[in-house]
Motif scaffolding. Structure first.
Motif, PDB file in Angstrom:
ATOM      1  N   LEU A   1      40.805  53.552  38.086  1.00 30.45           N
ATOM      2  CA  LEU A   1      41.450  52.908  36.931  1.00 30.45           C
ATOM      3  C   LEU A   1      42.244  51.697  37.396  1.00 30.45           C
ATOM      4  O   LEU A   1      43.014  51.789  38.360  1.00 30.45           O
ATOM      5  CB  LEU A   1      42.405  53.890  36.248  1.00 30.45           C
ATOM      6  N   ILE A   2      42.042  50.585  36.722  1.00 28.19           N
ATOM      7  CA  ILE A   2      42.863  49.406  36.991  1.00 28.19           C
ATOM      8  C   ILE A   2      43.525  48.974  35.692  1.00 28.19           C
ATOM      9  O   ILE A   2      43.033  49.301  34.613  1.00 28.19           O
ATOM     10  CB  ILE A   2      42.030  48.232  37.583  1.00 28.19           C
TER      11      ILE A   2
ATOM     12  N   SER B   1      42.395  38.257  31.838  1.00 25.54           N
ATOM     13  CA  SER B   1      41.075  37.787  32.283  1.00 25.54           C
ATOM     14  C   SER B   1      39.968  38.812  31.977  1.00 25.54           C
ATOM     15  O   SER B   1      38.789  38.481  32.031  1.00 25.54           O
ATOM     16  CB  SER B   1      41.095  37.459  33.779  1.00 25.54           C
ATOM     17  N   PHE B   2      40.339  40.058  31.636  1.00 22.07           N
ATOM     18  CA  PHE B   2      39.345  41.075  31.280  1.00 22.07           C
ATOM     19  C   PHE B   2      39.182  41.202  29.763  1.00 22.07           C
ATOM     20  O   PHE B   2      38.585  42.158  29.277  1.00 22.07           O
ATOM     21  CB  PHE B   2      39.754  42.456  31.821  1.00 22.07           C
ATOM     22  N   GLU B   3      39.745  40.233  29.016  1.00 21.16           N
ATOM     23  CA  GLU B   3      39.786  40.390  27.560  1.00 21.16           C
ATOM     24  C   GLU B   3      38.405  40.642  26.946  1.00 21.16           C
ATOM     25  O   GLU B   3      38.222  41.554  26.149  1.00 21.16           O
ATOM     26  CB  GLU B   3      40.419  39.149  26.925  1.00 21.16           C
ATOM     27  N   LYS B   4      37.428  39.826  27.342  1.00 22.13           N
ATOM     28  CA  LYS B   4      36.097  39.933  26.698  1.00 22.13           C
ATOM     29  C   LYS B   4      35.449  41.284  26.985  1.00 22.13           C
ATOM     30  O   LYS B   4      34.954  41.947  26.080  1.00 22.13           O
ATOM     31  CB  LYS B   4      35.186  38.809  27.188  1.00 22.13           C
TER      32      LYS B   4
ATOM     33  N   LEU C   1      41.168  50.002  32.732  1.00 23.00           N
ATOM     34  CA  LEU C   1      39.711  49.838  32.797  1.00 23.00           C
ATOM     35  C   LEU C   1      39.183  50.648  33.971  1.00 23.00           C
ATOM     36  O   LEU C   1      39.868  50.768  34.995  1.00 23.00           O
ATOM     37  CB  LEU C   1      39.370  48.354  32.980  1.00 23.00           C
ATOM     38  N   TRP C   2      37.984  51.194  33.785  1.00 20.82           N
ATOM     39  CA  TRP C   2      37.355  51.953  34.868  1.00 20.82           C
ATOM     40  C   TRP C   2      36.442  51.005  35.639  1.00 20.82           C
ATOM     41  O   TRP C   2      35.486  50.468  35.085  1.00 20.82           O
ATOM     42  CB  TRP C   2      36.543  53.137  34.333  1.00 20.82           C
TER      43      TRP C   2
ATOM     44  N   VAL D   1      40.275  52.961  28.790  1.00 20.93           N
ATOM     45  CA  VAL D   1      41.088  54.024  28.194  1.00 20.93           C
ATOM     46  C   VAL D   1      42.457  53.428  27.855  1.00 20.93           C
ATOM     47  O   VAL D   1      43.055  52.735  28.679  1.00 20.93           O
ATOM     48  CB  VAL D   1      41.172  55.276  29.117  1.00 20.93           C
ATOM     49  N   GLY D   2      42.867  53.648  26.615  1.00 19.54           N
ATOM     50  CA  GLY D   2      44.126  53.062  26.157  1.00 19.54           C
ATOM     51  C   GLY D   2      45.107  54.135  25.734  1.00 19.54           C
ATOM     52  O   GLY D   2      44.727  55.119  25.089  1.00 19.54           O
TER      53      GLY D   2
END
Ligand SMILES: CC(C)(COP(=O)(O)OP(=O)(O)OC[C@H]1O[C@@H](n2cnc3c(N)ncnc32)[C@H](O)[C@@H]1OP(=O)(O)O)[C@@H](O)C(=O)NCCC(=O)NCCS
Length: 127
Positions: free
Chosen positions: A2-3, A8-11, A46-47, A56-57
């Motif tokens: 998990l990070i 920058s990971f929006e899309k 994010l995985w 996962v939120g």
């Protein structure tokens, strides 16, 4: 692993969240991602393997609960244990201090994970 989500990971994050039945509308999706960016009680993870394959939120509630409110995996990588590993990762981070729970959007899968942990479906994490 998990990070933490970052802009920058929006899309990719929006693409993953759009697999949740409640996040099909673009407007809803945009407001959800904004909330994860701006609300200190909302955290998106994010995985990541070679690529980013899941999200996962969670939301902190009353300094007591951690609600898993979104969980989603890239359809090409489902049924390989990523969803369960994300739930496990969240529990490892928070279960000591908070009650990790589901909401209406995630209840079915979290219950399934719980059943597996408890061996109710004939399997167990140790085996
Ligand atoms: C739910 C989801 C995240 C599971 O991810 P995954 O990586 O495929 O999950 P795992 O490989 O760890 O576990 C697969 C198991 O979960 C079960 N499962 C999949 N989706 C489920 C759901 N919505 N409710 C209950 N169980 C579910 C599978 O049938 C499988 O069961 P099995 O081990 O008995 O064969 C993925 O299916 C997904 O992204 N779904 C769309 C988004 C969504 O609806 N999220 C909310 C779910 S309540």
């Amino acid at each position: 692993m998990l990070i933490r989500y970052k802009k920058s990971f929006e899309k990719i994050a929006m693409g993953l969240l759009s697999f949740m039945p409640e996040e099909k509308e673009v407007k809803k999706l945009q407001s959800t991602i904004k909330e994860y960016e701006n609300n200190p009680d909302w955290h998106l993870f994010l995985w990541k393997e070679e690529d980013i394959l899941g999200a996962v939120g969670i939301r902190f509630e009353n300094q007591v609960n951690v609600i898993v409110q979104h969980i989603t995996v890239n359809p090409s990588h489902r049924n390989m244990g990523i969803g369960r590993k994300m739930v496990q990762g969240i529990k490892e981070m928070y279960a000591e201090k908070y009650a990790v729970c589901s909401n209406d959007m995630t209840e079915r899968f979290l219950d399934k994970c719980q059943d597996t942990e408890e061996g109710k479906d004939g399997t167990s994490l140790e085996s």
